[in-house]
Every structure is written in structure tokens, then in C-alpha cells.
Design a protein around this motif. Structure first.
Motif, PDB file in Angstrom:
ATOM      1  N   LEU A  58       0.823  -1.208   0.000  1.00 18.40           N
ATOM      2  CA  LEU A  58       0.000   0.000   0.000  1.00 18.40           C
ATOM      3  C   LEU A  58       0.857   1.258   0.000  1.00 18.40           C
ATOM      4  O   LEU A  58       0.486   2.272  -0.599  1.00 18.40           O
ATOM      5  CB  LEU A  58      -0.938  -0.003   1.213  1.00 18.40           C
ATOM      6  CG  LEU A  58      -2.113  -0.963   1.120  1.00 18.40           C
ATOM      7  CD1 LEU A  58      -2.820  -1.081   2.461  1.00 18.40           C
ATOM      8  CD2 LEU A  58      -3.092  -0.517   0.037  1.00 18.40           C
ATOM      9  N   SER A  59       2.009   1.198   0.626  1.00 16.90           N
ATOM     10  CA  SER A  59       2.912   2.341   0.647  1.00 16.90           C
ATOM     11  C   SER A  59       3.370   2.711  -0.765  1.00 16.90           C
ATOM     12  O   SER A  59       3.528   3.885  -1.085  1.00 16.90           O
ATOM     13  CB  SER A  59       4.106   2.037   1.538  1.00 16.90           C
ATOM     14  OG  SER A  59       4.926   3.167   1.655  1.00 16.90           O
ATOM     15  N   GLU A  60       3.553   1.713  -1.610  1.00 18.64           N
ATOM     16  CA  GLU A  60       3.998   1.954  -2.988  1.00 18.64           C
ATOM     17  C   GLU A  60       2.956   2.695  -3.820  1.00 18.64           C
ATOM     18  O   GLU A  60       3.298   3.311  -4.829  1.00 18.64           O
ATOM     19  CB  GLU A  60       4.347   0.628  -3.665  1.00 18.64           C
ATOM     20  CG  GLU A  60       5.584  -0.035  -3.093  1.00 18.64           C
ATOM     21  CD  GLU A  60       5.875  -1.382  -3.738  1.00 18.64           C
ATOM     22  OE1 GLU A  60       5.296  -1.684  -4.805  1.00 18.64           O
ATOM     23  OE2 GLU A  60       6.677  -2.130  -3.171  1.00 18.64           O
ATOM     24  N   VAL A  61       1.672   2.621  -3.422  1.00 22.72           N
ATOM     25  CA  VAL A  61       0.592   3.253  -4.202  1.00 22.72           C
ATOM     26  C   VAL A  61      -0.151   4.307  -3.373  1.00 22.72           C
ATOM     27  O   VAL A  61      -1.299   4.636  -3.670  1.00 22.72           O
ATOM     28  CB  VAL A  61      -0.395   2.201  -4.763  1.00 22.72           C
ATOM     29  CG1 VAL A  61       0.285   1.320  -5.799  1.00 22.72           C
ATOM     30  CG2 VAL A  61      -1.013   1.370  -3.644  1.00 22.72           C
ATOM     31  N   ASP A  62       0.509   4.834  -2.346  1.00 19.77           N
ATOM     32  CA  ASP A  62      -0.070   5.874  -1.499  1.00 19.77           C
ATOM     33  C   ASP A  62      -1.442   5.477  -0.946  1.00 19.77           C
ATOM     34  O   ASP A  62      -2.345   6.289  -0.859  1.00 19.77           O
ATOM     35  CB  ASP A  62      -0.153   7.191  -2.268  1.00 19.77           C
ATOM     36  CG  ASP A  62      -0.381   8.389  -1.352  1.00 19.77           C
ATOM     37  OD1 ASP A  62       0.103   8.358  -0.203  1.00 19.77           O
ATOM     38  OD2 ASP A  62      -1.064   9.339  -1.775  1.00 19.77           O
ATOM     39  N   GLY A  63      -1.581   4.193  -0.585  1.00 16.66           N
ATOM     40  CA  GLY A  63      -2.819   3.719   0.015  1.00 16.66           C
ATOM     41  C   GLY A  63      -3.987   3.557  -0.934  1.00 16.66           C
ATOM     42  O   GLY A  63      -5.112   3.317  -0.506  1.00 16.66           O
ATOM     43  N   GLN A  64      -3.745   3.677  -2.228  1.00 19.46           N
ATOM     44  CA  GLN A  64      -4.805   3.558  -3.242  1.00 19.46           C
ATOM     45  C   GLN A  64      -4.843   2.120  -3.759  1.00 19.46           C
ATOM     46  O   GLN A  64      -4.099   1.753  -4.668  1.00 19.46           O
ATOM     47  CB  GLN A  64      -4.555   4.520  -4.413  1.00 19.46           C
ATOM     48  CG  GLN A  64      -4.512   5.962  -4.024  1.00 19.46           C
ATOM     49  CD  GLN A  64      -5.908   6.551  -3.849  1.00 19.46           C
ATOM     50  OE1 GLN A  64      -6.927   5.882  -3.982  1.00 19.46           O
ATOM     51  NE2 GLN A  64      -5.945   7.827  -3.525  1.00 19.46           N
ATOM     52  N   VAL A  65      -5.731   1.299  -3.206  1.00 22.37           N
ATOM     53  CA  VAL A  65      -5.800  -0.111  -3.593  1.00 22.37           C
ATOM     54  C   VAL A  65      -6.043  -0.245  -5.093  1.00 22.37           C
ATOM     55  O   VAL A  65      -5.449  -1.094  -5.760  1.00 22.37           O
ATOM     56  CB  VAL A  65      -6.901  -0.853  -2.794  1.00 22.37           C
ATOM     57  CG1 VAL A  65      -7.017  -2.297  -3.245  1.00 22.37           C
ATOM     58  CG2 VAL A  65      -6.623  -0.774  -1.305  1.00 22.37           C
ATOM     59  N   GLY A  66      -6.877   0.592  -5.664  1.00 24.75           N
ATOM     60  CA  GLY A  66      -7.188   0.531  -7.094  1.00 24.75           C
ATOM     61  C   GLY A  66      -6.017   0.856  -7.996  1.00 24.75           C
ATOM     62  O   GLY A  66      -6.066   0.593  -9.199  1.00 24.75           O
ATOM     63  N   SER A  67      -4.954   1.406  -7.459  1.00 28.02           N
ATOM     64  CA  SER A  67      -3.770   1.752  -8.250  1.00 28.02           C
ATOM     65  C   SER A  67      -2.701   0.670  -8.235  1.00 28.02           C
ATOM     66  O   SER A  67      -1.640   0.841  -8.837  1.00 28.02           O
ATOM     67  CB  SER A  67      -3.151   3.057  -7.739  1.00 28.02           C
ATOM     68  OG  SER A  67      -4.050   4.118  -7.901  1.00 28.02           O
ATOM     69  N   MET A  68      -2.974  -0.425  -7.549  1.00 25.19           N
ATOM     70  CA  MET A  68      -1.971  -1.497  -7.477  1.00 25.19           C
ATOM     71  C   MET A  68      -1.795  -2.114  -8.858  1.00 25.19           C
ATOM     72  O   MET A  68      -2.742  -2.228  -9.623  1.00 25.19           O
ATOM     73  CB  MET A  68      -2.392  -2.543  -6.453  1.00 25.19           C
ATOM     74  CG  MET A  68      -2.490  -1.953  -5.056  1.00 25.19           C
ATOM     75  SD  MET A  68      -2.814  -3.153  -3.801  1.00 25.19           S
ATOM     76  CE  MET A  68      -1.144  -3.677  -3.483  1.00 25.19           C
ATOM     77  N   ASN A  69      -0.562  -2.490  -9.167  1.00 30.27           N
ATOM     78  CA  ASN A  69      -0.255  -3.102 -10.467  1.00 30.27           C
ATOM     79  C   ASN A  69      -0.685  -4.560 -10.473  1.00 30.27           C
ATOM     80  O   ASN A  69      -0.398  -5.296  -9.526  1.00 30.27           O
ATOM     81  CB  ASN A  69       1.241  -3.014 -10.766  1.00 30.27           C
ATOM     82  CG  ASN A  69       1.694  -1.591 -10.984  1.00 30.27           C
ATOM     83  OD1 ASN A  69       0.965  -0.774 -11.524  1.00 30.27           O
ATOM     84  ND2 ASN A  69       2.892  -1.285 -10.536  1.00 30.27           N
TER      85      ASN A  69
END
Length: 117
Positions: A58-69
């Protein structure tokens, strides 16, 4: 006026209990069964069995689950729907995510460890 400094000194001795700046309530629903866990990050904890890994992701995507690769796994075309939901905050900012995946493999491929509990 003398009581005010005394009250301030007493208040300074009482530990403050603030809510974590990064925390989520995570849920999955599959086959009609609802599972719910809490996740706390910075410091990592809660009832999520993979809290450290999940907080790092989550840290890699600033807590945005929908932005995970999406992951690099091969999933079958089996239809066993999984609904997921995340509500909470990341570093003080509100976050929310919900989705439905055709099966648990696709869920993990798109959300990493977040809903893998």
C-alpha cells in the motif's frame, strides 16, 4: 488562576491515544461468507495475517488499492466471484475501494496481499 498550570501539567502526564494515521477495515465475500479484518500501518499491525507485506504494498501506491499493479500470475477461468471492500485512511486521508473479481486468483493478481486473508 493557579489551577490552570496544574491542570496543564497533569494533562501532559496522561498518554494520548490517537487513532492510527493509516488504517483500513478490509472485507471479502465469497460463497456468501463474509470475512472482515482490520489493518494498521505505520506501525504495522491489526488482524491482517500479512500486515507487513500489505502495508509495504500500500505504501507503494499511497494507500490507493485501485492503483496497485496487476500481478504476473496465470489464473484459471473458473467463476467463483469474490467481492472486496476497503475503507479507511492512509496517512490521514480517506481511502475507499470496492470491486468484484471472477475468482480469488484474479483478486490476488489485482490487489496483491491486501485481501489475501
Amino acid at each position: 488562576m493557579a489551577p490552570l498550570p496544574v491542570l496543564a501539567a497533569i494533562a501532559a502526564l496522561i498518554p494520548s491515544f490517537a487513532a492510527p494515521e493509516s488504517s483500513f477495515v478490509l472485507s471479502t465475500t465469497r460463497d456468501g461468507a463474509l470475512q472482515v479484518v482490520n489493518l494498521i500501518c505505520e506501525p504495522n499491525g491489526g488482524l491482517h495475517p500479512r500486515a507487513d507485506e500489505t502495508c509495504a504494498a500500500l505504501s507503494e501506491v499511497d494507500g490507493q488499492v485501485g492503483s496497485m499493479n496487476p500481478g504476473q500470475g496465470a489464473c484459471t477461468m473458473e467463476y467463483a466471484p469474490v467481492r472486496v471492500k476497503a475503507t479507511g485512511k492512509w496517512r490521514g486521508e480517506k481511502r475507499s475501494f470496492q470491486a468484484e473479481f471472477s475468482n480469488a486468483c484474479l483478486m490476488r493478481a489485482h490487489t496483491g496481499p491486501v485481501f489475501d486473508f
